[in-house]
Design a protein around this motif. Structure first.
Motif, PDB file in Angstrom:
ATOM      1  N   PHE A  10      51.123  41.932  15.290  1.00 54.96           N
ATOM      2  CA  PHE A  10      51.151  41.119  16.510  1.00 54.96           C
ATOM      3  C   PHE A  10      49.880  40.276  16.632  1.00 54.96           C
ATOM      4  CE2 PHE A  10      54.197  44.226  18.874  1.00 54.96           C
ATOM      5  CZ  PHE A  10      55.272  43.637  18.228  1.00 54.96           C
ATOM      6  N   LEU A  11      48.751  40.913  16.345  1.00 56.31           N
ATOM      7  CA  LEU A  11      47.483  40.172  16.394  1.00 56.31           C
ATOM      8  C   LEU A  11      47.522  39.007  15.406  1.00 56.31           C
ATOM      9  CD1 LEU A  11      44.541  39.807  17.288  1.00 56.31           C
ATOM     10  CD2 LEU A  11      43.877  41.540  15.636  1.00 56.31           C
ATOM     11  N   ALA A  14      49.602  36.111  16.712  1.00 52.68           N
ATOM     12  CA  ALA A  14      48.868  35.318  17.718  1.00 52.68           C
ATOM     13  C   ALA A  14      47.827  34.429  17.048  1.00 52.68           C
ATOM     14  CB  ALA A  14      48.209  36.239  18.740  1.00 52.68           C
ATOM     15  N   VAL A  17      49.218  31.450  15.189  1.00 53.84           N
ATOM     16  CA  VAL A  17      49.455  30.328  16.094  1.00 53.84           C
ATOM     17  C   VAL A  17      48.186  29.478  16.225  1.00 53.84           C
ATOM     18  CG1 VAL A  17      49.769  29.856  18.562  1.00 53.84           C
ATOM     19  CG2 VAL A  17      51.356  31.368  17.388  1.00 53.84           C
ATOM     20  N   LEU A 155      47.528  26.645  23.246  1.00 55.01           N
ATOM     21  CA  LEU A 155      47.123  27.287  21.983  1.00 55.01           C
ATOM     22  C   LEU A 155      45.640  27.651  21.968  1.00 55.01           C
ATOM     23  CD1 LEU A 155      49.100  25.272  19.263  1.00 55.01           C
ATOM     24  CD2 LEU A 155      49.567  27.524  20.206  1.00 55.01           C
ATOM     25  N   VAL A 157      43.904  29.077  24.221  1.00 51.98           N
ATOM     26  CA  VAL A 157      43.561  30.374  24.822  1.00 51.98           C
ATOM     27  C   VAL A 157      44.133  31.551  24.016  1.00 51.98           C
ATOM     28  CG1 VAL A 157      43.209  29.601  27.196  1.00 51.98           C
ATOM     29  CG2 VAL A 157      45.472  30.362  26.468  1.00 51.98           C
ATOM     30  N   ALA A 158      44.903  31.278  22.978  1.00 47.30           N
ATOM     31  CA  ALA A 158      45.510  32.375  22.203  1.00 47.30           C
ATOM     32  C   ALA A 158      44.432  33.279  21.604  1.00 47.30           C
ATOM     33  CB  ALA A 158      46.410  31.822  21.103  1.00 47.30           C
ATOM     34  N   PHE A 159      43.364  32.669  21.081  1.00 43.76           N
ATOM     35  CA  PHE A 159      42.326  33.475  20.436  1.00 43.76           C
ATOM     36  C   PHE A 159      41.535  34.334  21.431  1.00 43.76           C
ATOM     37  CE2 PHE A 159      38.025  34.023  18.696  1.00 43.76           C
ATOM     38  CZ  PHE A 159      38.330  34.781  17.574  1.00 43.76           C
ATOM     39  N   PRO A 160      40.928  33.724  22.479  1.00 45.72           N
ATOM     40  CA  PRO A 160      40.222  34.601  23.434  1.00 45.72           C
ATOM     41  C   PRO A 160      41.148  35.613  24.109  1.00 45.72           C
ATOM     42  CG  PRO A 160      40.269  32.315  24.237  1.00 45.72           C
ATOM     43  CD  PRO A 160      40.749  32.298  22.814  1.00 45.72           C
ATOM     44  N   ALA A 161      42.405  35.224  24.389  1.00 47.35           N
ATOM     45  CA  ALA A 161      43.327  36.159  25.052  1.00 47.35           C
ATOM     46  C   ALA A 161      43.644  37.345  24.143  1.00 47.35           C
ATOM     47  CB  ALA A 161      44.616  35.439  25.458  1.00 47.35           C
ATOM     48  N   ALA A 162      43.714  37.097  22.838  1.00 48.94           N
ATOM     49  CA  ALA A 162      44.002  38.183  21.895  1.00 48.94           C
ATOM     50  C   ALA A 162      42.927  39.262  21.980  1.00 48.94           C
ATOM     51  CB  ALA A 162      44.099  37.641  20.475  1.00 48.94           C
ATOM     52  N   PHE A 163      41.697  38.859  22.323  1.00 44.24           N
ATOM     53  CA  PHE A 163      40.606  39.827  22.356  1.00 44.24           C
ATOM     54  C   PHE A 163      40.532  40.602  23.673  1.00 44.24           C
ATOM     55  CE2 PHE A 163      39.567  37.838  18.503  1.00 44.24           C
ATOM     56  CZ  PHE A 163      38.979  38.857  17.785  1.00 44.24           C
TER      57      PHE A 163
ATOM     58  N   LEU B  56      32.902  36.672  22.953  1.00 39.47           N
ATOM     59  CA  LEU B  56      33.965  35.785  22.442  1.00 39.47           C
ATOM     60  C   LEU B  56      34.903  35.369  23.575  1.00 39.47           C
ATOM     61  CD1 LEU B  56      35.390  37.388  19.163  1.00 39.47           C
ATOM     62  CD2 LEU B  56      34.319  35.162  19.399  1.00 39.47           C
ATOM     63  N   ILE B  57      35.267  36.350  24.406  1.00 37.24           N
ATOM     64  CA  ILE B  57      36.175  36.072  25.526  1.00 37.24           C
ATOM     65  C   ILE B  57      35.513  35.115  26.512  1.00 37.24           C
ATOM     66  CG2 ILE B  57      37.264  37.120  27.556  1.00 37.24           C
ATOM     67  CD1 ILE B  57      37.665  39.660  25.771  1.00 37.24           C
ATOM     68  N   MET B  77      43.111  32.987  31.279  1.00 39.34           N
ATOM     69  CA  MET B  77      42.389  34.192  30.868  1.00 39.34           C
ATOM     70  C   MET B  77      42.325  35.231  31.986  1.00 39.34           C
ATOM     71  SD  MET B  77      41.595  34.027  27.704  1.00 39.34           S
ATOM     72  CE  MET B  77      40.259  35.212  27.501  1.00 39.34           C
ATOM     73  N   PHE B  90      50.108  43.846  23.911  1.00 37.16           N
ATOM     74  CA  PHE B  90      49.267  42.781  23.376  1.00 37.16           C
ATOM     75  C   PHE B  90      49.927  41.393  23.460  1.00 37.16           C
ATOM     76  CE2 PHE B  90      48.250  40.217  19.695  1.00 37.16           C
ATOM     77  CZ  PHE B  90      46.892  40.059  19.866  1.00 37.16           C
ATOM     78  N   ILE B  91      51.173  41.314  22.960  1.00 32.44           N
ATOM     79  CA  ILE B  91      51.861  40.015  22.910  1.00 32.44           C
ATOM     80  C   ILE B  91      52.061  39.446  24.312  1.00 32.44           C
ATOM     81  CG2 ILE B  91      54.184  39.071  22.519  1.00 32.44           C
ATOM     82  CD1 ILE B  91      52.552  38.965  20.021  1.00 32.44           C
ATOM     83  N   VAL B  94      48.814  37.789  25.534  1.00 36.16           N
ATOM     84  CA  VAL B  94      48.551  36.496  24.893  1.00 36.16           C
ATOM     85  C   VAL B  94      49.520  35.420  25.403  1.00 36.16           C
ATOM     86  CG1 VAL B  94      48.526  35.258  22.700  1.00 36.16           C
ATOM     87  CG2 VAL B  94      47.564  37.563  22.834  1.00 36.16           C
ATOM     88  N   ALA B  97      48.727  34.392  29.059  1.00 40.19           N
ATOM     89  CA  ALA B  97      47.531  33.543  29.148  1.00 40.19           C
ATOM     90  C   ALA B  97      47.844  32.122  28.689  1.00 40.19           C
ATOM     91  CB  ALA B  97      46.396  34.146  28.324  1.00 40.19           C
ATOM     92  N   MET B  98      48.568  32.014  27.552  1.00 40.60           N
ATOM     93  CA  MET B  98      48.927  30.686  27.037  1.00 40.60           C
ATOM     94  C   MET B  98      49.838  29.950  28.016  1.00 40.60           C
ATOM     95  SD  MET B  98      49.600  31.540  22.996  1.00 40.60           S
ATOM     96  CE  MET B  98      50.387  29.970  22.681  1.00 40.60           C
TER      97      MET B  98
END
Lengths: 220, 110
Positions: A10-11, A14, A17, A155, A157-163, B56-57, B77, B90-91, B94, B97-98
């Protein structure tokens, strides 16, 4: 499929993307498809790749692009002490583990309960991620015109949201919360004062006070 | 981007990762059997993910090129953070947020 392997997938989806965004920007900055492929397979650290192409796109030199990308790559050195003990195999295996030592693999490994699961999570996340990062990059470079503005799809926010999900387990104990709050605060303060990448390196200083909290703090 | 520069970046990026494994990780291992300053190293290493992922966030939510900016990203966020805190998958975190960031941009552009 084991839970940690599925979460790794899943990570990777994301982040795949996010790779499409990278491909779009790289193509717009004038990188050739072979260059995009070499970057995603061999540099394989997303933030650095974004930094390099954005410098080129804004008219900067190749040297400036490398300098800026290296500032973002430097934090991967901090992940070595977090994950290195998981890999004691042959030199070739360790060399591959080094290549895969980035934000996402460290994150997945660091939230597992034991070392064997952590190593397995690291490898599977690394393999999924490497595959999807490359597929996404190539897709973005080839289909850039169809995708248009990546921001319109959220797209960026996909990276910071994943964390977000990956940070939560680190907040269970007080020292982790101190490190997180202080790390975020230091990074935010440094954003206007330093080039991209430096805020994340400065954030690492937060582990000092966080450890002091564990040793001397009210909890003990 | 020139090919020589790209090759320097390939070598440099790997070199950073290698430095962590070969030098910093070794210091952490030695730290377990010493009374010196190095004895703190393993505990410090264990706190690195919390500090760096929070950073990072924060930078991903508010940072732009050398400036801070509250925009659609921050809204996305915040929604994602609430979902993550509530232990949403998790999904879901994400995608929420998107979707929030995309919706706000769509509303302000039209």
């Amino acid at each position: 499929m084991a839970v940690h392997r599925r979460e790794g997938l899943f990570l990777a989806i994301a982040v795949g993307v996010v790779a499409v965004t990278f491909g779009v920007l790289a193509e717009a900055a004038g990188l050739s498809l072979p260059q995009v492929i070499v970057m995603s397979t061999l540099v394989f650290t997303g933030a650095s790749q974004f930094a390099a192409v954005s410098v080129i796109d804004s008219g900067g030199s190749s040297g400036a692009a490398v300098g800026s990308a290296m500032l973002l790559a430097a934090r991967n050195a901090l992940y070595g002490p977090v994950v290195a003990r998981l890999f004691r195999g042959a030199v070739g295996t360790r060399a591959l583990a080094v290549h895969m030592t980035i934000d996402e693999t460290t994150a997945m490994a660091s939230v597992q309960d034991d070392d064997a699961t952590a190593a397995d999570a690291f490898w599977w996340t690394g393999i999924w991620l490497w595959s999807l990062w490359n597929i996404g990059s190539i897709a973005g470079a080839l289909l850039g015109a169809l995708i248009g503005e990546p921001e319109a799809w959220g797209l960026d926010v996909a990276f910071p949201a994943a964390f977000l999900s990956l940070l939560v387990p680190h907040l269970r104990e007080a020292p982790g919360r101190v490190a997180a709050v202080l790390g975020a605060a230091l990074a935010i303060v440094m954003v206007p004062l330093s080039p991209a990448g430096v805020p994340l390196l400065v954030a690492a200083i937060a582990v000092g006070p966080a450890l002091w909290w564990r040793v001397r703090g009210p909890a003990s | 981007m020139s090919w020589p520069a790209l090759i320097v970046l390939v070598v440099g990026a790997y070199g950073c990762k290698m430095f962590g494994h070969a030098v910093l990780a070794r210091l952490a291992v030695e730290g377990r059997s010493t009374q010196g300053i190095l004895r703190w190293f393993p505990d410090l290493a264990a706190l690195i993910p919390a500090a760096l992922f929070a950073a990072l966030i924060a930078v991903g939510s508010l940072g732009t090129d050398r400036a801070l900016q509250v925009d659609a990203r921050a809204a996305g966020m915040v929604v994602g953070a609430v979902a993550a805190w509530r232990k949403a998958p998790f999904i879901v975190v994400v995608v929420l947020a998107m979707a929030v960031a995309a919706l706000i941009r769509w509303q302000t552009w039209v």
